[in-house]
Design a protein around this motif. Structure first.
Motif, mmCIF file in Angstrom:
data_model
loop_
_atom_site.group_PDB
_atom_site.id
_atom_site.type_symbol
_atom_site.label_atom_id
_atom_site.label_comp_id
_atom_site.label_asym_id
_atom_site.label_seq_id
_atom_site.Cartn_x
_atom_site.Cartn_y
_atom_site.Cartn_z
ATOM 1 N N GLN A 123 0.832 -1.198 0.000
ATOM 2 C CA GLN A 123 0.000 0.000 0.000
ATOM 3 C C GLN A 123 0.865 1.245 0.000
ATOM 4 O OE1 GLN A 123 -2.805 0.091 3.234
ATOM 5 N NE2 GLN A 123 -4.020 1.699 2.318
ATOM 6 N N VAL A 124 0.554 2.164 -0.920
ATOM 7 C CA VAL A 124 1.256 3.453 -1.000
ATOM 8 C C VAL A 124 0.210 4.555 -1.036
ATOM 9 C CG1 VAL A 124 2.904 4.869 -2.272
ATOM 10 C CG2 VAL A 124 3.128 2.381 -2.312
ATOM 11 N N ARG A 125 0.346 5.555 -0.163
ATOM 12 C CA ARG A 125 -0.611 6.659 -0.098
ATOM 13 C C ARG A 125 0.058 7.975 -0.455
ATOM 14 N NH1 ARG A 125 -1.748 4.256 4.934
ATOM 15 N NH2 ARG A 125 -3.658 3.033 5.002
ATOM 16 N N SER A 126 -0.718 8.844 -1.036
ATOM 17 C CA SER A 126 -0.305 10.231 -1.262
ATOM 18 C C SER A 126 -1.444 11.118 -0.776
ATOM 19 C CB SER A 126 -0.012 10.474 -2.745
ATOM 20 O OG SER A 126 -1.211 10.380 -3.501
ATOM 21 N N GLN A 127 -1.352 12.407 -1.058
ATOM 22 C CA GLN A 127 -2.397 13.319 -0.600
ATOM 23 C C GLN A 127 -3.760 12.984 -1.219
ATOM 24 O OE1 GLN A 127 -1.558 17.447 -1.387
ATOM 25 N NE2 GLN A 127 -3.594 18.146 -0.781
ATOM 26 N N GLU A 173 3.955 -0.960 5.116
ATOM 27 C CA GLU A 173 2.788 -1.057 4.233
ATOM 28 C C GLU A 173 3.211 -1.257 2.785
ATOM 29 O OE1 GLU A 173 0.509 2.451 4.908
ATOM 30 O OE2 GLU A 173 -0.585 1.607 6.611
ATOM 31 N N ILE A 174 4.261 -0.552 2.371
ATOM 32 C CA ILE A 174 4.720 -0.659 0.993
ATOM 33 C C ILE A 174 5.253 -2.063 0.699
ATOM 34 C CG2 ILE A 174 6.521 0.115 -0.610
ATOM 35 C CD1 ILE A 174 6.158 2.928 0.589
ATOM 36 N N ALA A 210 11.613 1.944 0.940
ATOM 37 C CA ALA A 210 11.033 1.217 2.071
ATOM 38 C C ALA A 210 12.031 0.214 2.630
ATOM 39 C CB ALA A 210 9.752 0.509 1.639
ATOM 40 N N LYS A 211 12.703 -0.512 1.739
ATOM 41 C CA LYS A 211 13.714 -1.472 2.205
ATOM 42 C C LYS A 211 14.824 -0.768 2.973
ATOM 43 C CE LYS A 211 17.194 -2.558 -0.127
ATOM 44 N NZ LYS A 211 18.234 -2.986 -1.094
ATOM 45 N N ASP A 212 15.352 0.322 2.410
ATOM 46 C CA ASP A 212 16.440 1.045 3.068
ATOM 47 C C ASP A 212 15.999 1.604 4.420
ATOM 48 O OD1 ASP A 212 18.006 0.506 0.872
ATOM 49 O OD2 ASP A 212 17.677 2.467 -0.078
ATOM 50 N N THR A 213 14.760 2.093 4.487
ATOM 51 C CA THR A 213 14.260 2.671 5.740
ATOM 52 C C THR A 213 14.217 1.613 6.843
ATOM 53 O OG1 THR A 213 12.909 4.323 4.591
ATOM 54 C CG2 THR A 213 12.246 3.748 6.841
ATOM 55 N N LEU A 214 13.699 0.430 6.527
ATOM 56 C CA LEU A 214 13.540 -0.608 7.555
ATOM 57 C C LEU A 214 14.883 -1.239 7.912
ATOM 58 C CD1 LEU A 214 10.231 -2.346 6.442
ATOM 59 C CD2 LEU A 214 10.580 -0.583 8.178
ATOM 60 N N LEU A 215 15.755 -1.437 6.947
ATOM 61 C CA LEU A 215 17.069 -2.012 7.259
ATOM 62 C C LEU A 215 17.882 -1.026 8.073
ATOM 63 C CD1 LEU A 215 18.068 -3.840 3.950
ATOM 64 C CD2 LEU A 215 17.161 -4.819 6.076
ATOM 65 N N ARG A 216 17.724 0.271 7.819
ATOM 66 C CA ARG A 216 18.406 1.274 8.615
ATOM 67 C C ARG A 216 17.909 1.236 10.070
ATOM 68 N NH1 ARG A 216 18.149 4.927 5.048
ATOM 69 N NH2 ARG A 216 16.138 5.792 5.681
ATOM 70 N N THR A 217 16.610 1.017 10.240
ATOM 71 C CA THR A 217 16.040 0.899 11.583
ATOM 72 C C THR A 217 16.602 -0.328 12.296
ATOM 73 O OG1 THR A 217 13.995 1.988 10.909
ATOM 74 C CG2 THR A 217 13.911 0.648 12.907
#
Length: 239
Positions: free
Chosen positions: A95-99, A188-189, A229-236
């Protein structure tokens, strides 16, 4: 007589399913389908049980109960019993959301669907509109929503860029995402649950990139979001 009753039940189920699909809110739709499926499965199980077919009624009843959220241990048991030995990428949808838009990618079919979030058409599916109507929407969308809509158009109308007069979203298709991605958005993504392991994250990323990579006819924008998304979660995970 039993055949007539089962036929009526099947007709009712299909009718309700079509009505729910028209409503097209993915979260509500998923819950409603599980509820309707559970009720119908329990009803059929009760009918079959009354006829003395306990061997059929028992597993059908358990299946209906699990759809309604009961007996999680039995759900796990039957999931292992009928497992084919292959592991899911961690979820069935991304799932990907925008405005302005909420987009859903089905992992199994690769189908990309979308819903309008604001404005006079809020709640309607993008499938309800034809190409000229969808292209016209871009004049009022922000850059990120335009990029999402273009990803949808690339799948539904592969030649739309050549046919669209003036390319209404010209210059905005590579627009960056608005702001830093949160962990919640990243999960979600990738279609993962919070707390997923690093291996789950990499596995989900690989599976999605096979469907979204531009070299495979996918979407440049969505592929970039999956990478982010992958980079964000692996960084976490590393921090």
């Amino acid at each position: 007589m039993p055949t007539l009753i089962l036929g009526l039940v099947a007709f009712l189920f299909l009718y309700l399913l079509l009505q729910l699909l028209r409503a097209a809110n993915p979260a509500v739709l998923a819950r409603a389908i599980r509820l309707a499926g559970g009720i119908i499965a329990l009803a059929v199980a009760a009918f079959v049980g009354i006829k003395g077919e306990v061997a059929i009624a028992l597993p059908l009843g358990i299946f209906g109960a699990t759809l309604l959220g009961w007996s999680p241990s039995l759900t796990s048991f039957f999931g292992k019993l009928f497992s084919t030995g292959t592991q899911s990428a961690g979820g069935h949808t991304s799932q990907v959301r925008s405005q302005f838009l909420d987009m859903i990618l089905d992992h199994d079919s690769g189908r990309l669907g979308g819903w309008i979030l604001v404005g006079p058409d809020a709640g309607r599916s993008l499938d309800d509109f034809d190409l000229p109507q969808l292209v016209a929407m871009m004049t009022s969308f922000d850059a990120e929503s335009c990029a999402l809509l273009e990803s949808y158009l690339d799948r539904r109308f592969p030649a739309w860029r050549q046919n669209a007069q003036g390319d209404a979203a010209g210059g905005r298709r590579h627009a960056p995402a608005g702001g830093k991605m949160t962990d919640e958005e990243a999960y979600e993504i990738l279609g993962l649950q919070p707390g997923a392991s690093g291996d789950d994250i990499r596995r989900a990323h690989r599976g999605l990139m096979k469907k979204l990579h531009p070299d495979q006819g996918g979407s440049t924008y969505l592929a970039a979001r999956v990478n982010e998304a992958k980079d964000t979660l692996l960084r976490t995970h590393r921090s």
